[in-house]
Design an enzyme around this catalytic site. Sequence first.
Site, PDB file in Angstrom:
ATOM      1  N   ASP A 384       0.821  -1.224   0.000  1.00 29.86           N
ATOM      2  CA  ASP A 384       0.000   0.000   0.000  1.00 29.86           C
ATOM      3  C   ASP A 384       0.851   1.268   0.000  1.00 29.86           C
ATOM      4  O   ASP A 384       0.497   2.248  -0.650  1.00 29.86           O
ATOM      5  CB  ASP A 384      -0.891   0.041   1.250  1.00 29.86           C
ATOM      6  CG  ASP A 384      -1.936  -1.054   1.232  1.00 29.86           C
ATOM      7  OD1 ASP A 384      -2.176  -1.618   0.155  1.00 29.86           O
ATOM      8  OD2 ASP A 384      -2.499  -1.349   2.301  1.00 29.86           O
TER       9      ASP A 384
HETATM   10  P1  NAP Z   1       0.952  -4.012   3.104  1.00 29.57           P
HETATM   11  O1  NAP Z   1       0.289  -3.050   2.197  1.00 29.57           O
HETATM   12  O2  NAP Z   1       0.126  -4.639   4.151  1.00 29.57           O
HETATM   13  O3  NAP Z   1       1.623  -5.141   2.184  1.00 29.57           O
HETATM   14  C1  NAP Z   1       2.415  -6.133   2.710  1.00 29.57           C
HETATM   15  C2  NAP Z   1       2.870  -7.031   1.564  1.00 29.57           C
HETATM   16  O4  NAP Z   1       3.880  -7.873   2.101  1.00 29.57           O
HETATM   17  C3  NAP Z   1       1.787  -7.912   1.020  1.00 29.57           C
HETATM   18  O5  NAP Z   1       1.418  -7.493  -0.279  1.00 29.57           O
HETATM   19  C4  NAP Z   1       2.388  -9.334   1.021  1.00 29.57           C
HETATM   20  O6  NAP Z   1       2.266  -9.900  -0.286  1.00 29.57           O
HETATM   21  C5  NAP Z   1       3.853  -9.084   1.381  1.00 29.57           C
HETATM   22  N1  NAP Z   1       4.394 -10.108   2.280  1.00 29.57           N
HETATM   23  C6  NAP Z   1       3.829 -10.622   3.380  1.00 29.57           C
HETATM   24  N2  NAP Z   1       4.650 -11.530   3.946  1.00 29.57           N
HETATM   25  C7  NAP Z   1       5.771 -11.567   3.188  1.00 29.57           C
HETATM   26  C8  NAP Z   1       6.979 -12.298   3.258  1.00 29.57           C
HETATM   27  N3  NAP Z   1       7.215 -13.204   4.223  1.00 29.57           N
HETATM   28  N4  NAP Z   1       7.925 -12.081   2.308  1.00 29.57           N
HETATM   29  C9  NAP Z   1       7.699 -11.190   1.310  1.00 29.57           C
HETATM   30  N5  NAP Z   1       6.569 -10.476   1.199  1.00 29.57           N
HETATM   31  C10 NAP Z   1       5.613 -10.656   2.127  1.00 29.57           C
HETATM   32  O7  NAP Z   1       2.195  -3.356   3.836  1.00 29.57           O
HETATM   33  P2  NAP Z   1       2.760  -1.870   3.811  1.00 29.57           P
HETATM   34  O8  NAP Z   1       3.076  -1.448   2.423  1.00 29.57           O
HETATM   35  O9  NAP Z   1       3.812  -1.850   4.854  1.00 29.57           O
HETATM   36  O10 NAP Z   1       1.543  -0.986   4.244  1.00 29.57           O
HETATM   37  C11 NAP Z   1       1.064  -0.906   5.566  1.00 29.57           C
HETATM   38  C12 NAP Z   1      -0.436  -0.847   5.564  1.00 29.57           C
HETATM   39  O11 NAP Z   1      -0.897  -0.951   6.921  1.00 29.57           O
HETATM   40  C13 NAP Z   1      -0.966   0.463   5.001  1.00 29.57           C
HETATM   41  O12 NAP Z   1      -2.166   0.245   4.314  1.00 29.57           O
HETATM   42  C14 NAP Z   1      -1.242   1.269   6.261  1.00 29.57           C
HETATM   43  O13 NAP Z   1      -2.220   2.251   6.076  1.00 29.57           O
HETATM   44  C15 NAP Z   1      -1.727   0.166   7.183  1.00 29.57           C
HETATM   45  N6  NAP Z   1      -1.628   0.589   8.580  1.00 29.57           N
HETATM   46  C16 NAP Z   1      -0.418   0.750   9.157  1.00 29.57           C
HETATM   47  C17 NAP Z   1      -0.338   1.251  10.435  1.00 29.57           C
HETATM   48  C18 NAP Z   1       0.968   1.518  11.105  1.00 29.57           C
HETATM   49  O14 NAP Z   1       0.950   2.066  12.188  1.00 29.57           O
HETATM   50  N7  NAP Z   1       2.092   1.130  10.524  1.00 29.57           N
HETATM   51  C19 NAP Z   1      -1.490   1.542  11.143  1.00 29.57           C
HETATM   52  C20 NAP Z   1      -2.718   1.327  10.533  1.00 29.57           C
HETATM   53  C21 NAP Z   1      -2.753   0.853   9.260  1.00 29.57           C
HETATM   54  P3  NAP Z   1       2.318 -11.513  -0.478  1.00 29.57           P
HETATM   55  O15 NAP Z   1       1.232 -12.052   0.371  1.00 29.57           O
HETATM   56  O16 NAP Z   1       2.120 -11.712  -1.928  1.00 29.57           O
HETATM   57  O17 NAP Z   1       3.663 -11.950  -0.018  1.00 29.57           O
END
Ligand code: NAP
Length: 457
Positions: A384
């Site tokens: 994301d």
């Molecule tokens: P993300 O959008 O959740 O994407 C994570 C990606 O990691 C997935 O597409 C997954 O694809 C891949 N993945 C998972 N396990 C893996 C592994 N072992 N090896 C390789 N790839 C792996 O993560 P992000 O880009 O960090 O975004 C964070 C999201 O969380 C945002 O939408 C944000 O708004 C939300 N959020 C964060 C917080 C905060 O405080 N950080 C709070 C609220 C909401 P595969 O399954 O294909 O591997």
Amino acid sequence: MTHIFIEISYLLASLLFIYGLRCMTHPDSARRGMKMAELGMLIAIVGTLLHHEIISYQWIAAGIIIGSIIGGTMSYWVPMTALPQRAALSLAFGALAASLVGIAEHHSHHEHFDAFKMIVVGFEVLLGSLTTTGSLIAAGKLQDLLPGTPLTFKGQKMVNLSLLVVMLLLLVRLVLDPSQTWALALMVVLAWTFGVMLVLPIGSADMPVVMALLNSYAGLAASATGFAISNNVLIIAGTLDGFSGFILSVAMCKAMNRSMGNVLFGAFGSASQSSAAAEGGVMREVHIEDVAMQMAYARQVVFVPGYGMATAQAQHVVRELADVLEERGVTVKFAIHPVAGRMPGHMNVLLAEANVPYSQLYELEQINSDFPNTDVSVVIGANDVVNPDARDNPQSPIAGMPILEVDRSKNVVVLKRGKGKGFSGIENPLFFKPNTGMLYGDAKDSLSKLVHGVKDA
Ligand code: NAP
């Protein structure tokens, strides 16, 4: 004399809490901040133990031993990726303690309560009770013990509003006559129900924001406890906790370009929506040897970690790869998105654990203009936070969320296991761009192979 010593210890503890919070505003000083806050807590506990009102130390000793065993075991046993649900559990325990202190205070002294005392005790019990069940539901969702999707039903907001109104009416009843114990008991039951109803309609993706908010309620409950039992350090620490939790939840909403109302009532994540830009596109798969060669001969490589790096526990091996690249004269940077991962500062914590120098960490505003000069951007389990739809597609559910603009790099390599979506459950057009290559596999495994590949290049 003891009284003066206690007050001095509380003053010192409060100063250390404030200094600790100040240090936590920068990764460089965050560890020192934690140590200062821990020292402050120790001083506050020692000061409290000197209180002349303590009749027996046996119960306190038993509590310290049992609590230390549970806390110590959890810190060894709970993996880094499960920290959000562990924090939710701690929050539930803290809030339960605050509500129990309020109930005990009411039980023992309600005949001496004036209106002010009844109001603070009432709020302490109310906020503490709703935070207890709300945090337990949050922990259950994050641990997949409960469905992570928002659970909603028709008229839910009306039910919640009615619960809130009845609880406040019960509080008014208690202020008029503090001896009405039934009203306090009913308020506790309704607050427990309210906590459950408040968190059930929120998807697990929004749980960190909710937890920051619950944290703020728990802080305010602790502050009310301080007023109830005339304890200055609880008033100060509770207020600091209450407001920092609130500021954190607002900062997270800002980083996701969402309003607090949308997070709490928007049932985000209940429907998966795909990006029109990505439909019909083709993802190009790349292999270790090609990527290793590309990186080894690059001038600048930027690593973009996300939630997948946390699940794969790939922070140490990415540090190893960065070292190998630097030895070859490649400039290495890490781009940190404020909401990458699942809790605030998630990536900073992991990279600090692997001793990645802070000078290599760049925030969104610092690095975005540098992507066009970057030969290879390596996206490690992020999705994301690098989704260009947030910038380009006003119809996207994440439209307006600030992103790391890796798509503007010369080449992008995305490390992920398959076609899994990110937290928001939407498609990512970055994966379909001609300058993007997909390196499938567990991030830790792929990075280890890349270390060997770069060494051999
Ligand atoms: P993300 O959008 O959740 O994407 C994570 C990606 O990691 C997935 O597409 C997954 O694809 C891949 N993945 C998972 N396990 C893996 C592994 N072992 N090896 C390789 N790839 C792996 O993560 P992000 O880009 O960090 O975004 C964070 C999201 O969380 C945002 O939408 C944000 O708004 C939300 N959020 C964060 C917080 C905060 O405080 N950080 C709070 C609220 C909401 P595969 O399954 O294909 O591997």
